[in-house]
Design a protein around this motif. Sequence first.
Motif, PDB file in Angstrom:
ATOM      1  N   GLN A 155       0.836  -1.195   0.000  1.00 13.03           N
ATOM      2  CA  GLN A 155       0.000   0.000   0.000  1.00 13.03           C
ATOM      3  C   GLN A 155       0.878   1.254   0.000  1.00 13.03           C
ATOM      4  O   GLN A 155       0.659   2.194  -0.774  1.00 13.03           O
ATOM      5  CB  GLN A 155      -0.899  -0.022   1.233  1.00 13.03           C
ATOM      6  CG  GLN A 155      -2.041   0.976   1.212  1.00 13.03           C
ATOM      7  CD  GLN A 155      -2.940   0.795   2.437  1.00 13.03           C
ATOM      8  OE1 GLN A 155      -2.518   0.268   3.469  1.00 13.03           O
ATOM      9  NE2 GLN A 155      -4.175   1.235   2.321  1.00 13.03           N
ATOM     10  N   ILE A 156       1.875   1.270   0.865  1.00 10.43           N
ATOM     11  CA  ILE A 156       2.787   2.412   0.943  1.00 10.43           C
ATOM     12  C   ILE A 156       3.589   2.555  -0.340  1.00 10.43           C
ATOM     13  O   ILE A 156       3.788   3.666  -0.850  1.00 10.43           O
ATOM     14  CB  ILE A 156       3.725   2.256   2.162  1.00 10.43           C
ATOM     15  CG1 ILE A 156       2.922   2.460   3.452  1.00 10.43           C
ATOM     16  CG2 ILE A 156       4.894   3.237   2.091  1.00 10.43           C
ATOM     17  CD1 ILE A 156       3.691   2.186   4.722  1.00 10.43           C
ATOM     18  N   LEU A 157       4.012   1.429  -0.905  1.00  9.55           N
ATOM     19  CA  LEU A 157       4.776   1.458  -2.154  1.00  9.55           C
ATOM     20  C   LEU A 157       3.957   2.065  -3.287  1.00  9.55           C
ATOM     21  O   LEU A 157       4.483   2.781  -4.144  1.00  9.55           O
ATOM     22  CB  LEU A 157       5.220   0.044  -2.514  1.00  9.55           C
ATOM     23  CG  LEU A 157       6.178  -0.113  -3.690  1.00  9.55           C
ATOM     24  CD1 LEU A 157       7.435   0.712  -3.492  1.00  9.55           C
ATOM     25  CD2 LEU A 157       6.536  -1.577  -3.886  1.00  9.55           C
ATOM     26  N   THR A 158       2.665   1.816  -3.293  1.00 11.54           N
ATOM     27  CA  THR A 158       1.781   2.408  -4.300  1.00 11.54           C
ATOM     28  C   THR A 158       1.782   3.925  -4.195  1.00 11.54           C
ATOM     29  O   THR A 158       1.831   4.639  -5.208  1.00 11.54           O
ATOM     30  CB  THR A 158       0.342   1.871  -4.142  1.00 11.54           C
ATOM     31  OG1 THR A 158       0.349   0.453  -4.293  1.00 11.54           O
ATOM     32  CG2 THR A 158      -0.582   2.481  -5.193  1.00 11.54           C
ATOM     33  N   TYR A 159       1.744   4.425  -2.972  1.00  3.12           N
ATOM     34  CA  TYR A 159       1.813   5.875  -2.773  1.00  3.12           C
ATOM     35  C   TYR A 159       3.164   6.429  -3.217  1.00  3.12           C
ATOM     36  O   TYR A 159       3.250   7.533  -3.771  1.00  3.12           O
ATOM     37  CB  TYR A 159       1.565   6.228  -1.303  1.00  3.12           C
ATOM     38  CG  TYR A 159       0.107   6.234  -0.905  1.00  3.12           C
ATOM     39  CD1 TYR A 159      -0.712   7.316  -1.218  1.00  3.12           C
ATOM     40  CD2 TYR A 159      -0.451   5.163  -0.218  1.00  3.12           C
ATOM     41  CE1 TYR A 159      -2.045   7.331  -0.855  1.00  3.12           C
ATOM     42  CE2 TYR A 159      -1.792   5.162   0.148  1.00  3.12           C
ATOM     43  CZ  TYR A 159      -2.585   6.252  -0.170  1.00  3.12           C
ATOM     44  OH  TYR A 159      -3.915   6.256   0.190  1.00  3.12           O
ATOM     45  N   VAL A 160       4.242   5.694  -2.963  1.00  2.00           N
ATOM     46  CA  VAL A 160       5.574   6.130  -3.371  1.00  2.00           C
ATOM     47  C   VAL A 160       5.648   6.269  -4.889  1.00  2.00           C
ATOM     48  O   VAL A 160       6.161   7.257  -5.423  1.00  2.00           O
ATOM     49  CB  VAL A 160       6.651   5.144  -2.870  1.00  2.00           C
ATOM     50  CG1 VAL A 160       8.014   5.458  -3.496  1.00  2.00           C
ATOM     51  CG2 VAL A 160       6.760   5.197  -1.350  1.00  2.00           C
ATOM     52  N   VAL A 161       5.121   5.270  -5.602  1.00  2.00           N
ATOM     53  CA  VAL A 161       5.095   5.321  -7.064  1.00  2.00           C
ATOM     54  C   VAL A 161       4.294   6.535  -7.543  1.00  2.00           C
ATOM     55  O   VAL A 161       4.631   7.173  -8.540  1.00  2.00           O
ATOM     56  CB  VAL A 161       4.509   4.022  -7.647  1.00  2.00           C
ATOM     57  CG1 VAL A 161       4.264   4.160  -9.149  1.00  2.00           C
ATOM     58  CG2 VAL A 161       5.441   2.847  -7.372  1.00  2.00           C
ATOM     59  N   GLY A 171      -0.668  10.776   6.348  1.00  2.23           N
ATOM     60  CA  GLY A 171      -1.993  11.373   6.458  1.00  2.23           C
ATOM     61  C   GLY A 171      -3.067  10.524   5.810  1.00  2.23           C
ATOM     62  O   GLY A 171      -4.172  10.375   6.337  1.00  2.23           O
ATOM     63  N   ALA A 172      -2.728   9.937   4.665  1.00  4.02           N
ATOM     64  CA  ALA A 172      -3.709   9.128   3.939  1.00  4.02           C
ATOM     65  C   ALA A 172      -4.009   7.818   4.665  1.00  4.02           C
ATOM     66  O   ALA A 172      -5.133   7.318   4.617  1.00  4.02           O
ATOM     67  CB  ALA A 172      -3.205   8.841   2.528  1.00  4.02           C
ATOM     68  N   LEU A 173      -2.995   7.281   5.343  1.00  5.22           N
ATOM     69  CA  LEU A 173      -3.154   5.971   5.985  1.00  5.22           C
ATOM     70  C   LEU A 173      -3.350   6.082   7.503  1.00  5.22           C
ATOM     71  O   LEU A 173      -3.450   5.061   8.180  1.00  5.22           O
ATOM     72  CB  LEU A 173      -1.929   5.097   5.689  1.00  5.22           C
ATOM     73  CG  LEU A 173      -1.652   4.805   4.204  1.00  5.22           C
ATOM     74  CD1 LEU A 173      -0.414   3.946   4.057  1.00  5.22           C
ATOM     75  CD2 LEU A 173      -2.853   4.131   3.550  1.00  5.22           C
ATOM     76  N   PHE A 174      -3.357   7.316   7.995  1.00  9.80           N
ATOM     77  CA  PHE A 174      -3.559   7.568   9.432  1.00  9.80           C
ATOM     78  C   PHE A 174      -2.473   6.901  10.276  1.00  9.80           C
ATOM     79  O   PHE A 174      -2.757   6.279  11.308  1.00  9.80           O
ATOM     80  CB  PHE A 174      -4.956   7.091   9.875  1.00  9.80           C
ATOM     81  CG  PHE A 174      -6.068   7.744   9.111  1.00  9.80           C
ATOM     82  CD1 PHE A 174      -6.457   9.046   9.395  1.00  9.80           C
ATOM     83  CD2 PHE A 174      -6.715   7.063   8.092  1.00  9.80           C
ATOM     84  CE1 PHE A 174      -7.479   9.657   8.678  1.00  9.80           C
ATOM     85  CE2 PHE A 174      -7.741   7.661   7.369  1.00  9.80           C
ATOM     86  CZ  PHE A 174      -8.118   8.971   7.671  1.00  9.80           C
ATOM     87  N   LEU A 184       9.239   1.955   4.927  1.00 15.02           N
ATOM     88  CA  LEU A 184      10.077   2.179   3.742  1.00 15.02           C
ATOM     89  C   LEU A 184      11.420   1.475   3.880  1.00 15.02           C
ATOM     90  O   LEU A 184      11.930   0.901   2.910  1.00 15.02           O
ATOM     91  CB  LEU A 184      10.283   3.675   3.516  1.00 15.02           C
ATOM     92  CG  LEU A 184       9.087   4.439   2.954  1.00 15.02           C
ATOM     93  CD1 LEU A 184       9.370   5.934   2.919  1.00 15.02           C
ATOM     94  CD2 LEU A 184       8.731   3.942   1.555  1.00 15.02           C
ATOM     95  N   SER A 185      11.989   1.499   5.077  1.00 17.92           N
ATOM     96  CA  SER A 185      13.259   0.802   5.303  1.00 17.92           C
ATOM     97  C   SER A 185      13.104  -0.685   5.015  1.00 17.92           C
ATOM     98  O   SER A 185      13.968  -1.317   4.394  1.00 17.92           O
ATOM     99  CB  SER A 185      13.726   1.006   6.746  1.00 17.92           C
ATOM    100  OG  SER A 185      14.033   2.367   6.984  1.00 17.92           O
ATOM    101  N   SER A 186      11.984  -1.256   5.450  1.00 14.18           N
ATOM    102  CA  SER A 186      11.706  -2.664   5.192  1.00 14.18           C
ATOM    103  C   SER A 186      11.504  -2.919   3.704  1.00 14.18           C
ATOM    104  O   SER A 186      11.993  -3.916   3.154  1.00 14.18           O
ATOM    105  CB  SER A 186      10.466  -3.102   5.975  1.00 14.18           C
ATOM    106  OG  SER A 186      10.120  -4.442   5.667  1.00 14.18           O
ATOM    107  N   ILE A 187      10.790  -2.017   3.045  1.00 10.98           N
ATOM    108  CA  ILE A 187      10.546  -2.148   1.600  1.00 10.98           C
ATOM    109  C   ILE A 187      11.863  -2.118   0.834  1.00 10.98           C
ATOM    110  O   ILE A 187      12.109  -2.949  -0.053  1.00 10.98           O
ATOM    111  CB  ILE A 187       9.611  -1.019   1.107  1.00 10.98           C
ATOM    112  CG1 ILE A 187       8.196  -1.233   1.662  1.00 10.98           C
ATOM    113  CG2 ILE A 187       9.576  -0.967  -0.419  1.00 10.98           C
ATOM    114  CD1 ILE A 187       7.280  -0.033   1.470  1.00 10.98           C
TER     115      ILE A 187
END
Length: 212
Positions: A155-161, A171-174, A184-187
């Motif tokens: 989900q976070i990676l999608t926002y990064v792209v 903010g989007a994911l609360f 991100l470090s894990s990704i």
Amino acid sequence: MIRVVVADDHPLLREGLRRILELEGGIKVVDEAGDGQGAINLARTVPFDILLMDLNMPGVNGLEACRIIRRDQPQIGILVLTVDDSDEKILEVLQLGVAGYLLKDVDSHTLVESIRKVYTGEPILSPTVTGKLLGRLSQTGHHPTTCGLTDRELQILTYVVGGSSNREIGGALFISEKTVKNHLSSIFRKLNVEDRTQAALKAVKIKLVKLE
């Protein structure tokens, strides 16, 4: 104070960039170079934070200079500023791990803000470059995989792209910015990449993230 070096083979452009940047509080142009070798020499001898780098220069070109500086002085944030918007060049440069890629038609406000963002560790792509890049990568034919990423990480990676900052993602994911950074470090570790730009490139290339 953000210390900047400008590398471009056109003296008039270097002068113009210096004037624009030195009107801004908190930014200082500490030196200039007219070719890639000059930029490499400055990176080895002059302490600075951000390198504004043209690609098409005589002698050692900007691409080769980026490669050497990234290898020897990885703490320097390289922001490419060029007229070259070819798909091949964009991919080649970003795969070196530069901090950003802007075209020379960018306005002064965007340039200044991009320098500030790169200084804080946020990668920069102009909208034109992003569109060309994602369009090119979406054509690659790799089998889908999750690379061991959790649903939240995907989900976070999608926002990064999509170009969202840590604050926007939080903010989007609360969730807090610190939590975003931890994810991100894990990704990065699971994708075997070093930064957000490389993560976005790989996510699209192996179809971890679907383009709209």
